[in-house]
Design an enzyme around this catalytic site. Structure first.
Site, PDB file in Angstrom:
ATOM      1  N   GLU A 178      -9.841   3.280   1.029  1.00  0.00           N
ATOM      2  CA  GLU A 178      -8.880   2.168   1.075  1.00  0.00           C
ATOM      3  C   GLU A 178      -7.952   2.218   2.279  1.00  0.00           C
ATOM      4  O   GLU A 178      -7.252   3.213   2.502  1.00  0.00           O
ATOM      5  CB  GLU A 178      -8.021   2.156  -0.188  1.00  0.00           C
ATOM      6  CG  GLU A 178      -8.528   1.187  -1.223  1.00  0.00           C
ATOM      7  CD  GLU A 178      -7.524   0.957  -2.339  1.00  0.00           C
ATOM      8  OE1 GLU A 178      -6.403   0.490  -2.059  1.00  0.00           O
ATOM      9  OE2 GLU A 178      -7.866   1.255  -3.480  1.00  0.00           O
ATOM     10  N   ARG A 179      -7.949   1.115   2.981  1.00  0.00           N
ATOM     11  CA  ARG A 179      -6.988   0.891   4.062  1.00  0.00           C
ATOM     12  C   ARG A 179      -5.567   0.947   3.479  1.00  0.00           C
ATOM     13  O   ARG A 179      -5.338   0.447   2.373  1.00  0.00           O
ATOM     14  CB  ARG A 179      -7.275  -0.518   4.623  1.00  0.00           C
ATOM     15  CG  ARG A 179      -6.296  -1.058   5.594  1.00  0.00           C
ATOM     16  CD  ARG A 179      -6.658  -2.462   6.002  1.00  0.00           C
ATOM     17  NE  ARG A 179      -6.240  -3.480   5.036  1.00  0.00           N
ATOM     18  CZ  ARG A 179      -6.084  -4.766   5.317  1.00  0.00           C
ATOM     19  NH1 ARG A 179      -6.331  -5.209   6.525  1.00  0.00           N
ATOM     20  NH2 ARG A 179      -5.714  -5.633   4.386  1.00  0.00           N
ATOM     21  N   CYS A 214     -11.308   0.384  -6.619  1.00  0.00           N
ATOM     22  CA  CYS A 214     -10.674  -0.682  -5.838  1.00  0.00           C
ATOM     23  C   CYS A 214     -11.233  -2.010  -6.354  1.00  0.00           C
ATOM     24  O   CYS A 214     -12.436  -2.271  -6.245  1.00  0.00           O
ATOM     25  CB  CYS A 214     -11.002  -0.487  -4.361  1.00  0.00           C
ATOM     26  SG  CYS A 214     -10.414  -1.833  -3.333  1.00  0.00           S
ATOM     27  N   GLY A 215     -10.362  -2.833  -6.936  1.00  0.00           N
ATOM     28  CA  GLY A 215     -10.832  -4.056  -7.608  1.00  0.00           C
ATOM     29  C   GLY A 215     -11.422  -5.098  -6.674  1.00  0.00           C
ATOM     30  O   GLY A 215     -12.469  -5.701  -6.976  1.00  0.00           O
ATOM     31  N   THR A 216     -10.748  -5.338  -5.536  1.00  0.00           N
ATOM     32  CA  THR A 216     -11.322  -6.305  -4.587  1.00  0.00           C
ATOM     33  C   THR A 216     -12.603  -5.733  -3.981  1.00  0.00           C
ATOM     34  O   THR A 216     -13.523  -6.478  -3.623  1.00  0.00           O
ATOM     35  CB  THR A 216     -10.305  -6.659  -3.472  1.00  0.00           C
ATOM     36  OG1 THR A 216      -9.737  -5.448  -2.960  1.00  0.00           O
ATOM     37  CG2 THR A 216      -9.201  -7.575  -3.983  1.00  0.00           C
ATOM     38  N   ASN A 265       0.832  -1.192   0.000  1.00  0.00           N
ATOM     39  CA  ASN A 265       0.000   0.000   0.000  1.00  0.00           C
ATOM     40  C   ASN A 265       0.879   1.259   0.000  1.00  0.00           C
ATOM     41  O   ASN A 265       2.080   1.188   0.307  1.00  0.00           O
ATOM     42  CB  ASN A 265      -0.883   0.021   1.255  1.00  0.00           C
ATOM     43  CG  ASN A 265      -2.129  -0.831   1.091  1.00  0.00           C
ATOM     44  OD1 ASN A 265      -2.752  -0.846   0.027  1.00  0.00           O
ATOM     45  ND2 ASN A 265      -2.501  -1.531   2.152  1.00  0.00           N
ATOM     46  N   ASN A 279     -11.149  -2.295   4.250  1.00  0.00           N
ATOM     47  CA  ASN A 279     -11.511  -1.324   3.229  1.00  0.00           C
ATOM     48  C   ASN A 279     -13.018  -1.102   3.358  1.00  0.00           C
ATOM     49  O   ASN A 279     -13.763  -2.021   3.719  1.00  0.00           O
ATOM     50  CB  ASN A 279     -11.155  -1.870   1.851  1.00  0.00           C
ATOM     51  CG  ASN A 279      -9.666  -2.158   1.745  1.00  0.00           C
ATOM     52  OD1 ASN A 279      -8.861  -1.252   1.626  1.00  0.00           O
ATOM     53  ND2 ASN A 279      -9.293  -3.431   1.837  1.00  0.00           N
ATOM     54  N   CYS A 317      -4.636  -7.104  -4.192  1.00  0.00           N
ATOM     55  CA  CYS A 317      -5.117  -5.887  -4.853  1.00  0.00           C
ATOM     56  C   CYS A 317      -5.638  -6.288  -6.233  1.00  0.00           C
ATOM     57  O   CYS A 317      -4.861  -6.749  -7.086  1.00  0.00           O
ATOM     58  CB  CYS A 317      -3.960  -4.895  -4.970  1.00  0.00           C
ATOM     59  SG  CYS A 317      -4.429  -3.414  -5.872  1.00  0.00           S
ATOM     60  N   GLY A 318      -6.935  -6.124  -6.453  1.00  0.00           N
ATOM     61  CA  GLY A 318      -7.556  -6.560  -7.710  1.00  0.00           C
ATOM     62  C   GLY A 318      -7.138  -5.717  -8.899  1.00  0.00           C
ATOM     63  O   GLY A 318      -6.792  -6.254  -9.967  1.00  0.00           O
TER      64      GLY A 318
HETATM   65  N1  LIG Z   1      -5.683  -1.304   0.249  1.00  0.00           N
HETATM   66  C1  LIG Z   1      -6.074  -2.656   0.230  1.00  0.00           C
HETATM   67  C2  LIG Z   1      -5.447  -3.514  -0.795  1.00  0.00           C
HETATM   68  C3  LIG Z   1      -5.551  -2.935  -2.161  1.00  0.00           C
HETATM   69  C4  LIG Z   1      -6.938  -3.019  -2.755  1.00  0.00           C
HETATM   70  C5  LIG Z   1      -6.909  -2.537  -4.144  1.00  0.00           C
HETATM   71  N2  LIG Z   1      -6.666  -1.229  -4.496  1.00  0.00           N
HETATM   72  C6  LIG Z   1      -7.742  -3.322  -5.118  1.00  0.00           C
HETATM   73  O1  LIG Z   1      -7.829  -2.906  -6.287  1.00  0.00           O
HETATM   74  O2  LIG Z   1      -8.233  -4.391  -4.781  1.00  0.00           O
HETATM   75  C7  LIG Z   1      -5.838  -3.333   1.583  1.00  0.00           C
HETATM   76  O3  LIG Z   1      -4.784  -3.129   2.194  1.00  0.00           O
HETATM   77  O4  LIG Z   1      -6.696  -4.104   2.003  1.00  0.00           O
END
Ligand SMILES: N[C@@H](CCC[C@H](N)C(=O)O)C(=O)O
Length: 258
Positions: free
Chosen positions: A187-188, A197-199, A65, A169, A74-75
């Site tokens: 986002e964390r 944020c993909g996930t 991060n 998140n 990270c998606g």
């Molecule tokens: N910040 C998140 C991980 C990253 C998520 C991301 N940007 C995505 O696209 O999934 C965490 O530390 O949980």
């Protein structure tokens, strides 16, 4: 000595990308990662990703991060590293790579990257939200007036107040008029709202299906930085064959001393 880096973005979630197949970049240098991600004193990004060799798959993704800490999946970063590996000539259009949450299959088709996400079999119901792990932890909450919503303030309050030190998140969502959903995410590890944020998008799609807000298994999610698509199979409370699809682009290549 000057080092080469690349900058990628997936629907506005941006990453410093480094080819670390020679192992020169140390995973423990959190101060350096935070410096490179700094938008004023460094390159500027939501995160930093190392592409490394892997014994069992085409390559390995190591994700940090913007705060400098190595984190969970990270998606969007996963979709960007797929485009990067293709650019470097490591893979053709189909591939498999290793990430912190296990192996991921991926496919590049007409400029779009489809990334297979981990299966989800547990969705926790909270008072006015759902919580699940799509590779990273996600709180999903429906709100009215998403455009005006104070995502940073509410996101920070929930991230620390409800989920403690480890955090989560935080996604806010509302239905749109085109049969999909709009999302905004705190986002964390960035400790701010990001453009996508993909996930988180994946979690929102599964949450909307779980809540019966949609009955389709191909869901369009509109993030501030662009559209993403999630499709999946559903059987008896479990979501499998989950694919996150969208654009992932190289923005520039640079050199920097570190
Ligand atoms: N910040 C998140 C991980 C990253 C998520 C991301 N940007 C995505 O696209 O999934 C965490 O530390 O949980």
């Amino acid at each position: 000595m000057k080092n080469t880096f690349y900058k990628y973005q997936g629907t506005g979630n941006d990453f410093v990308m480094i080819d670390n197949r020679n192992g020169d970049f140390f995973h423990t240098d959190n101060t350096l990662v935070a410096h490179l991600c700094d938008r004023r004193f460094g390159i500027g990004a939501d995160g930093l990703i190392l592409l490394e060799n892997d014994d069992d798959t085409d390559f390995r993704m190591v994700y940090f991060n913007a705060d400098g800490n190595e984190s969970t999946m990270c998606g969007n970063g996963g979709r960007c590293i797929v485009a990067f590996a293709h650019f470097l000539g490591i893979v053709d259009d189909e591939m498999e790579f290793m990430a912190i949450d296990g192996p991921h299959k991926a496919l590049i088709q007409g400029g779009m990257v489809s990334l297979k996400m981990q299966d989800v079999s547990e969705i926790k119901e909270k008072s006015n939200a759902l919580f699940m792990n799509t590779g990273s932890p996600h709180h999903v909450q429906m709100v009215e007036g998403l455009k005006q919503y104070d995502v940073k303030k509410e996101g920070a309050r929930l991230r620390y107040g409800v989920y403690g030190e480890k955090g989560s998140n935080i996604n806010f969502v509302e239905a749109n008029t085109t049969n999909g959903f709009n999302i905004r995410t705190y986002e964390r590890g960035v400790e701010d709202e990001t453009l996508s944020c993909g996930t988180g998008v994946t979690a929102v799609a599964l949450a909307m299906h779980h809540l019966g807000k949609t009955s389709t298994n191909q869901i369009a999610i509109n993030a501030l930085g662009g559209n993403l698509y999630v499709d999946f199979k559903y059987n008896n409370g479990s979501y499998t064959d989950i694919y996150l699809k969208g654009a992932a682009k190289q923005v520039f290549k640079g050199e920097m001393e570190w």
